[in-house]
Write a protein that holds these residues in place. Structure first.
Motif, PDB file in Angstrom:
ATOM      1  N   SER A 198       0.838  -1.199   0.000  1.00  0.00           N
ATOM      2  CA  SER A 198       0.000   0.000   0.000  1.00  0.00           C
ATOM      3  C   SER A 198       0.873   1.249   0.000  1.00  0.00           C
ATOM      4  N   SER A 199       0.411   2.298  -0.665  1.00  0.00           N
ATOM      5  CA  SER A 199       1.165   3.553  -0.675  1.00  0.00           C
ATOM      6  C   SER A 199       0.857   4.396   0.559  1.00  0.00           C
ATOM      7  N   ILE A 200      -0.165   4.017   1.310  1.00  0.00           N
ATOM      8  CA  ILE A 200      -0.548   4.746   2.523  1.00  0.00           C
ATOM      9  C   ILE A 200       0.009   4.002   3.742  1.00  0.00           C
ATOM     10  N   TYR A 201       0.694   4.750   4.591  1.00  0.00           N
ATOM     11  CA  TYR A 201       1.192   4.217   5.858  1.00  0.00           C
ATOM     12  C   TYR A 201       0.166   4.547   6.945  1.00  0.00           C
ATOM     13  N   ASN A 202       0.231   3.860   8.045  1.00  0.00           N
ATOM     14  CA  ASN A 202      -0.600   4.171   9.204  1.00  0.00           C
ATOM     15  C   ASN A 202       0.318   4.602  10.336  1.00  0.00           C
ATOM     16  N   ILE A 203      -0.111   5.624  11.082  1.00  0.00           N
ATOM     17  CA  ILE A 203       0.659   6.064  12.239  1.00  0.00           C
ATOM     18  C   ILE A 203      -0.262   6.133  13.448  1.00  0.00           C
ATOM     19  N   ARG A 204       0.331   5.942  14.608  1.00  0.00           N
ATOM     20  CA  ARG A 204      -0.421   6.099  15.847  1.00  0.00           C
ATOM     21  C   ARG A 204       0.554   6.313  16.988  1.00  0.00           C
ATOM     22  N   MET A 205       0.029   6.941  18.032  1.00  0.00           N
ATOM     23  CA  MET A 205       0.809   7.135  19.250  1.00  0.00           C
ATOM     24  C   MET A 205       0.448   6.030  20.227  1.00  0.00           C
ATOM     25  N   VAL A 206       1.440   5.430  20.834  1.00  0.00           N
ATOM     26  CA  VAL A 206       1.229   4.437  21.881  1.00  0.00           C
ATOM     27  C   VAL A 206       1.577   5.136  23.180  1.00  0.00           C
ATOM     28  N   ARG A 207       0.557   5.364  23.984  1.00  0.00           N
ATOM     29  CA  ARG A 207       0.734   6.116  25.237  1.00  0.00           C
ATOM     30  C   ARG A 207       1.424   5.261  26.278  1.00  0.00           C
ATOM     31  N   THR A 208       2.206   5.911  27.111  1.00  0.00           N
ATOM     32  CA  THR A 208       2.997   5.231  28.128  1.00  0.00           C
ATOM     33  C   THR A 208       2.661   5.800  29.495  1.00  0.00           C
ATOM     34  N   ILE A 209       2.535   4.930  30.477  1.00  0.00           N
ATOM     35  CA  ILE A 209       2.431   5.386  31.857  1.00  0.00           C
ATOM     36  C   ILE A 209       3.845   5.707  32.291  1.00  0.00           C
ATOM     37  N   VAL A 210       4.087   6.974  32.608  1.00  0.00           N
ATOM     38  CA  VAL A 210       5.452   7.444  32.781  1.00  0.00           C
ATOM     39  C   VAL A 210       6.013   7.196  34.171  1.00  0.00           C
ATOM     40  N   SER A 211       5.288   7.510  35.221  1.00  0.00           N
ATOM     41  CA  SER A 211       5.895   7.477  36.547  1.00  0.00           C
ATOM     42  C   SER A 211       4.957   6.858  37.567  1.00  0.00           C
ATOM     43  N   LEU A 212       5.539   6.129  38.509  1.00  0.00           N
ATOM     44  CA  LEU A 212       4.784   5.564  39.622  1.00  0.00           C
ATOM     45  C   LEU A 212       5.050   6.336  40.906  1.00  0.00           C
ATOM     46  N   GLY A 213       5.643   7.505  40.793  1.00  0.00           N
ATOM     47  CA  GLY A 213       5.954   8.300  41.980  1.00  0.00           C
ATOM     48  C   GLY A 213       7.226   7.819  42.642  1.00  0.00           C
ATOM     49  N   ASN A 214       7.299   7.977  43.966  1.00  0.00           N
ATOM     50  CA  ASN A 214       8.508   7.625  44.706  1.00  0.00           C
ATOM     51  C   ASN A 214       8.366   6.285  45.404  1.00  0.00           C
ATOM     52  N   GLN A 215       7.773   5.315  44.759  1.00  0.00           N
ATOM     53  CA  GLN A 215       7.625   3.998  45.364  1.00  0.00           C
ATOM     54  C   GLN A 215       8.971   3.300  45.450  1.00  0.00           C
ATOM     55  N   GLU A 216       9.091   2.470  46.459  1.00  0.00           N
ATOM     56  CA  GLU A 216      10.291   1.651  46.577  1.00  0.00           C
ATOM     57  C   GLU A 216      10.328   0.669  45.418  1.00  0.00           C
ATOM     58  N   GLU A 217      11.516   0.304  44.986  1.00  0.00           N
ATOM     59  CA  GLU A 217      11.663  -0.608  43.862  1.00  0.00           C
ATOM     60  C   GLU A 217      10.979  -1.943  44.135  1.00  0.00           C
ATOM     61  N   SER A 218      10.976  -2.392  45.377  1.00  0.00           N
ATOM     62  CA  SER A 218      10.378  -3.675  45.709  1.00  0.00           C
ATOM     63  C   SER A 218       8.853  -3.637  45.695  1.00  0.00           C
ATOM     64  N   ASP A 219       8.251  -2.449  45.649  1.00  0.00           N
ATOM     65  CA  ASP A 219       6.796  -2.334  45.644  1.00  0.00           C
ATOM     66  C   ASP A 219       6.187  -2.577  44.270  1.00  0.00           C
ATOM     67  N   GLY A 220       6.977  -2.600  43.234  1.00  0.00           N
ATOM     68  CA  GLY A 220       6.412  -2.719  41.894  1.00  0.00           C
ATOM     69  C   GLY A 220       7.404  -3.333  40.945  1.00  0.00           C
ATOM     70  N   PHE A 221       7.337  -2.899  39.734  1.00  0.00           N
ATOM     71  CA  PHE A 221       8.242  -3.407  38.726  1.00  0.00           C
ATOM     72  C   PHE A 221       8.739  -2.252  37.887  1.00  0.00           C
ATOM     73  N   ARG A 222       9.794  -2.504  37.160  1.00  0.00           N
ATOM     74  CA  ARG A 222      10.364  -1.482  36.294  1.00  0.00           C
ATOM     75  C   ARG A 222      10.177  -1.896  34.841  1.00  0.00           C
ATOM     76  N   ILE A 223       9.937  -0.908  34.007  1.00  0.00           N
ATOM     77  CA  ILE A 223       9.847  -1.136  32.577  1.00  0.00           C
ATOM     78  C   ILE A 223      10.997  -0.397  31.938  1.00  0.00           C
ATOM     79  N   LYS A 224      11.814  -1.114  31.219  1.00  0.00           N
ATOM     80  CA  LYS A 224      12.918  -0.466  30.519  1.00  0.00           C
ATOM     81  C   LYS A 224      12.404   0.034  29.177  1.00  0.00           C
TER      82      LYS A 224
END
Length: 146
Positions: free
Chosen positions: A111-137
């Motif tokens: 196709s000569s037409i491309y598709n674009i979209r934004m994939v939204r990201t949850i940016v911050s979990l605040g100042n939680q301890e690392e053991s309280d959650g998980f990290r996304i690289k």
């Protein structure tokens, strides 16, 4: 039909939040699969370009410029040797794109037409301890979405 999708994590410079002038989103020369996915550009021409039509999430067709800045090979003292997708600032502003979010570009078959979209990201979990959650690289640059 084959659907190919590529994704890029947006930087502050990409979305204009640094206040600087952005010359477009960089497409590294080492990304052969991505370069083959985009329209071909003739390196024997100084700064060849192609307009790509992209349909966004709302069905709006937008035109972006895919350009190979190559004055290094055409001008004495030229320094540029890079591919970019430009003319995206208005789109990023309209959709409220932010640093860390993903831009996806895809195309079905030939196709000569491309598709674009934004994939939204949850940016911050605040100042939680690392053991309280998980990290996304969050990786930088382009990647193929499988």
């Amino acid at each position: 039909m084959t659907n190919r999708t590529f994704s890029k994590r947006l930087t502050a410079n990409d979305v204009g939040s640094t206040g600087g002038h952005q010359g477009g989103i960089l497409v590294p020369r080492t990304e052969g699969e991505l370069l083959a996915f985009l329209p071909p550009l003739d390196p024997s021409v100084k700064n060849p370009d192609a307009w790509i039509e992209c349909e966004d999430e709302t069905g709006t067709v937008r035109k972006f410029r895919f350009v190979y800045y190559n004055n290094k090979f055409h001008d004495n003292g030229g320094t540029r040797n890079e591919y970019r997708i430009t003319c995206m600032t208005k789109y990023f502003r309209e959709v409220g794109a932010r640093e860390g979010e993903q831009l996806e570009i895809s195309r079905v078959g030939t196709s000569s037409i491309y598709n674009i979209r934004m994939v939204r990201t949850i940016v911050s979990l605040g100042n939680q301890e690392e053991s309280d959650g998980f990290r996304i690289k969050i990786t930088s640059g382009w990647r193929r979405v499988h």
